[in-house]
Design a protein around this motif. Sequence first.
Motif, short mmCIF file in Angstrom:
data_model
loop_
_atom_site.label_atom_id
_atom_site.label_comp_id
_atom_site.label_asym_id
_atom_site.label_seq_id
_atom_site.Cartn_x
_atom_site.Cartn_y
_atom_site.Cartn_z
N THR A 387 0.82 -1.21 0.00
CA THR A 387 0.00 0.00 0.00
C THR A 387 0.86 1.26 0.00
OG1 THR A 387 -0.16 -0.16 2.42
CG2 THR A 387 -1.92 -1.19 1.13
N ALA A 412 -8.15 -1.39 -0.89
CA ALA A 412 -9.28 -1.93 -0.14
C ALA A 412 -8.94 -2.12 1.32
CB ALA A 412 -9.73 -3.25 -0.77
N THR A 413 -7.70 -2.48 1.63
CA THR A 413 -7.34 -2.75 3.03
C THR A 413 -5.88 -2.43 3.24
OG1 THR A 413 -7.33 -4.45 4.75
CG2 THR A 413 -6.77 -5.15 2.53
N ARG A 414 -5.51 -2.21 4.49
CA ARG A 414 -4.12 -1.92 4.84
C ARG A 414 -3.75 -2.73 6.09
NH1 ARG A 414 -2.08 3.09 3.02
NH2 ARG A 414 -3.56 4.29 1.78
N ILE A 416 -0.87 -4.46 3.34
CA ILE A 416 -0.80 -5.68 2.51
C ILE A 416 0.68 -5.95 2.22
CG2 ILE A 416 -1.40 -6.74 0.30
CD1 ILE A 416 -3.89 -5.03 0.23
N TYR A 454 -6.10 -5.16 -3.39
CA TYR A 454 -6.99 -5.80 -2.43
C TYR A 454 -6.48 -7.22 -2.16
CZ TYR A 454 -8.75 -7.84 -6.76
OH TYR A 454 -8.84 -8.47 -7.97
N ILE A 455 -7.14 -7.87 -1.20
CA ILE A 455 -6.86 -9.27 -0.87
C ILE A 455 -7.99 -10.11 -1.46
CG2 ILE A 455 -6.60 -11.00 0.95
CD1 ILE A 455 -4.25 -9.19 0.86
N SER A 457 -10.61 -12.82 -1.80
CA SER A 457 -11.33 -13.53 -0.74
C SER A 457 -11.18 -15.05 -0.86
CB SER A 457 -12.82 -13.16 -0.79
OG SER A 457 -13.37 -13.48 -2.07
N GLN A 460 -6.90 -15.54 -0.61
CA GLN A 460 -6.24 -14.75 0.43
C GLN A 460 -4.86 -14.25 -0.03
OE1 GLN A 460 -7.75 -13.77 3.41
NE2 GLN A 460 -9.50 -14.63 2.27
#
Length: 536
Positions: A387, A412-414, A416, A454-455, A457, A460
């Motif tokens: 990220t 999307a998320t932090r 990574i 993103y990860i 789903s 993973q």
Amino acid sequence: MIFQSESTFHATKRILFLYQLYRIALSLLLILVVSVSLDHWLLNVANQQLFFVTCWVYFLCNLISLFFSLSNNPKLALSLIFFDIIILSILFYAAAGPSSGIGNLLIVTVAIANSLFRGQIGLLIAAISSIAIVLLTGLLSLSTNISISTYIQAATLGALCFISAVLIQNLITRMRTSEALAKQKASDVANLQILNNIIVEQMPSGVLLVNKTGQIIMANNEALHLLDEPVLNGLSVANIFPELYTAIKQWLNNPKLELQPLQPAKKNLHKLRPTIVQSRHSNQLVILVFLESIEMIAKQVQQIKLASLGHLTASIAHEIRNPLGALSHAVQLLKESENMDTQDHRLLQIILNNSDRMNNIISNVLQLSRKKPSHTYNYEMKPLELTSWLENFIIEYQETLRPDQLIELDIATRPIYTYIIPSQLHQIVTNLANNGFRHTKKENEATHIWLMLYIDSATQLPQLDILDNGLGVPIEYEDKLFEPFFTTSNDGTGTGLGLFVTKELCESNQAQLTYLPRKNGGSCFRVTFCSATSIL
């Protein structure tokens, strides 16, 4: 000696069987001669009673011998030979010696014995027969008047026994030598046939053996694979590959004809290039057809091109690095000047950063020619927080863009994490971003691409999507998208190496690059990174 090897067993068995039949026939013939009173006229028999009794004894013993397996008992066979010599010697004496012709029968027995028993035993049988002839002739001379010619005949018969023994042994030796040589040649031919079959089966080209009627006599595994058929033997070329059948007929009319690639009857198969040669199979003129996949030929050409590119890149790398080094050194000297304002320092820093980037690109391309297999871990890979790295990349990359070029980053998320070589990741994302700007559509006087991190789903694993809103890649080109020297650019700006190098860099970092068409138009290039936790 008899039965020296298993290979001579059957031949010896036949000889013994024929010899037993010969003995019975001989004893019957002798009995018949005596019974019709021809013995005085044909054999000059002196002692008819002894001759007659001996013939019947010989006949009865021969009948009894039929119930014994001589081929499995060499000693019994040798005993039978000596028994024949004794019987024939008695008949020789009863028939008044050499003039009767019985001595010739002893020579026959010696010859047969030496075909069964080689070496000293064969010569011993010849010696016993010769001695018997000479001694019996001498014994007859005591009771009757015998001329000198009779002694000469006896000596001749004795000599003929030895001569027949030596000749038969030499003949048998030569026959067995020839037989061994023939078996060795047959074994060599069989081994060569096996080797040829292995070579044909391992050939990268399909091989068809076709007769003049177009029926397939033989086909290797590669031909089955290229034509997608479980079995080809016995099928007609006209039915499974009509274009090839037409090409064969044209070639037979004009052997100098250069054949073009042909499309098999099944349209999902790749085109094949045939090569035709006439040959002989089982004394019949046949046609040998070699089939090569155009796809495999194209891959071989690509490998040659890549090898040439690697040699070219290696040879000119230092020629590029020298001016880059001079440029970087000059920029560093300019940065030390006190008369440079902030804007000039920023421009110099951009030049310096891109010089370093050019040097890294050269290193990466050189490393590709020596890259490790994709399944092995590259120890130059480092843990990287994606990220933060992508945010810094966007800031740096925007400095190279025009005002009408927009790039957006969606995280999307932090945080990574992944393992990768940062300089190669820089080249991967730069190549994909440049490719996106090259093919995206202009909207509201601006071109736009999107980066999404993103990860996934399901797996993973970290994934990075580079999106554009262009026309996308035609379906027929999707399989060739990552092949070297393949480009969809019509303006001559594409080299066909960008996506290939990008994919190779991904694989060298245990990442995967795939293409996905977008539902509403445009393209998505997805980079799936390895998980840092799986490596740790």
